[in-house]
Design an enzyme around this catalytic site. Structure first.
Site, PDB file in Angstrom:
ATOM      1  N   GLU A 112       0.818  -1.211   0.000  1.00  0.00           N
ATOM      2  CA  GLU A 112       0.000   0.000   0.000  1.00  0.00           C
ATOM      3  C   GLU A 112       0.853   1.263   0.000  1.00  0.00           C
ATOM      4  OE1 GLU A 112      -4.093  -1.438   2.125  1.00  0.00           O
ATOM      5  OE2 GLU A 112      -2.289  -1.397   3.364  1.00  0.00           O
ATOM      6  N   GLU A 132      -4.192  -9.550   3.712  1.00  0.00           N
ATOM      7  CA  GLU A 132      -5.032  -9.233   4.867  1.00  0.00           C
ATOM      8  C   GLU A 132      -6.210 -10.181   5.041  1.00  0.00           C
ATOM      9  OE1 GLU A 132      -2.686  -5.532   4.189  1.00  0.00           O
ATOM     10  OE2 GLU A 132      -3.605  -7.073   2.945  1.00  0.00           O
TER      11      GLU A 132
END
Length: 258
Positions: A112, A132
């Site tokens: 990210e 995740e």
């Protein structure tokens, strides 16, 4: 007497580029509160100094970043900075170009951070992933939002829903990377790219970023209206006059950012 810990984020000025290095190799450059604060300070340094035209973000020890430091999170540390997101970067409002130089793993929040940069240079054996969902979470540092904006929907959903990583060469095939290098060469390539960006007018570079952000999801009418305002400001600047004069005189422009 104990030795104080090294600063987890290092900066180095190389010409008009600020090289920013996440420096926790013993933790695969995972982001804790100290890294988030250090990265915030480095980005502020880049934005504040008119002599700096672009930044390069990388990680020490052959790893970009393993993402959030889970051990620190369990202790109650936050890897986010208020108003600026994960690592002080993923939601930050920046005007100057930032290039990610990715070696090794860019996992979870590390991926990210790279997605929050304007360009990505990757080693061919780097690994990008958003795992995740394997931990009961989603990639909330911009992964779920930005990845489908950068690559086709079904390919983005494969990465987001499986949590499986891809290597640097595959990332480039998907359109996530601007350059692919041999291992260990990403910083050198990114610095060369930053130097090319730094040769352009800083006001124009910032305007490009603002227009791209404003146009995202906007109607054509609204996007062009915003762009007209940016163009009016540029046309009134000294740098536009300098750019035209330099072209006519066949010499490099001397930008002042005014």
């Amino acid at each position: 007497m104990s030795t104080p810990p090294a600063h987890p984020v290092r900066t180095e000025r190389i010409g008009s580029t600020l090289l920013i290095t996440l420096d926790r190799p013993e933790a695969r450059n995972a982001v804790n509160a100290a890294v988030a604060a250090g990265l915030t300070g480095a980005l502020d340094e880049l934005e504040a100094d008119p002599a700096l035209r672009a930044g390069v973000l990388t990680g020490a020890g052959g790893t970009f970043s393993a993402g959030m430091d889970l051990k620190a999170a369990v202790r109650g540390e936050s890897p986010e900075v208020a108003g600026r997101g994960f690592g002080g970067l993923t939601e930050a409002d920046r005007e100057k170009p930032l290039i990610a130089a990715v070696e090794g793993w860019a996992m979870g929040g590390g991926f990210e951070l790279a997605l929050a940069c304007d360009l990505i240079v990757t080693a061919e054996d780097a690994r990008f992933g958003l795992p995740e969902v394997k931990r009961g979470l989603i990639a909330a540092g911009g992964g779920v939002i930005r990845l489908p904006q950068r690559i086709p929907y079904h390919l983005a959903m494969e990465l987001l829903l499986t949590g499986e990583p891809v290597d640097g060469r595959r990332a480039a095939e998907l359109g996530l990377a601007n350059r692919v290098t041999a291992a260990g060469q990403t910083v050198a390539e990114a610095l060369q790219l930053a130097e090319r960006l730094g040769g352009n007018a800083p006001l124009a570079l910032a305007a490009v970023k603002r227009v791209v952000r404003a146009a995202d999801g906007a109607s054509d009418a609204d996007a062009f209206a915003f762009q007209r305002g940016e163009m009016a400001a540029l046309m009134a600047s000294a740098d536009v006059r300098e750019g035209m004069t330099a072209f006519a005189e066949r010499r490099p422009a001397r930008w002042t950012g005014r």
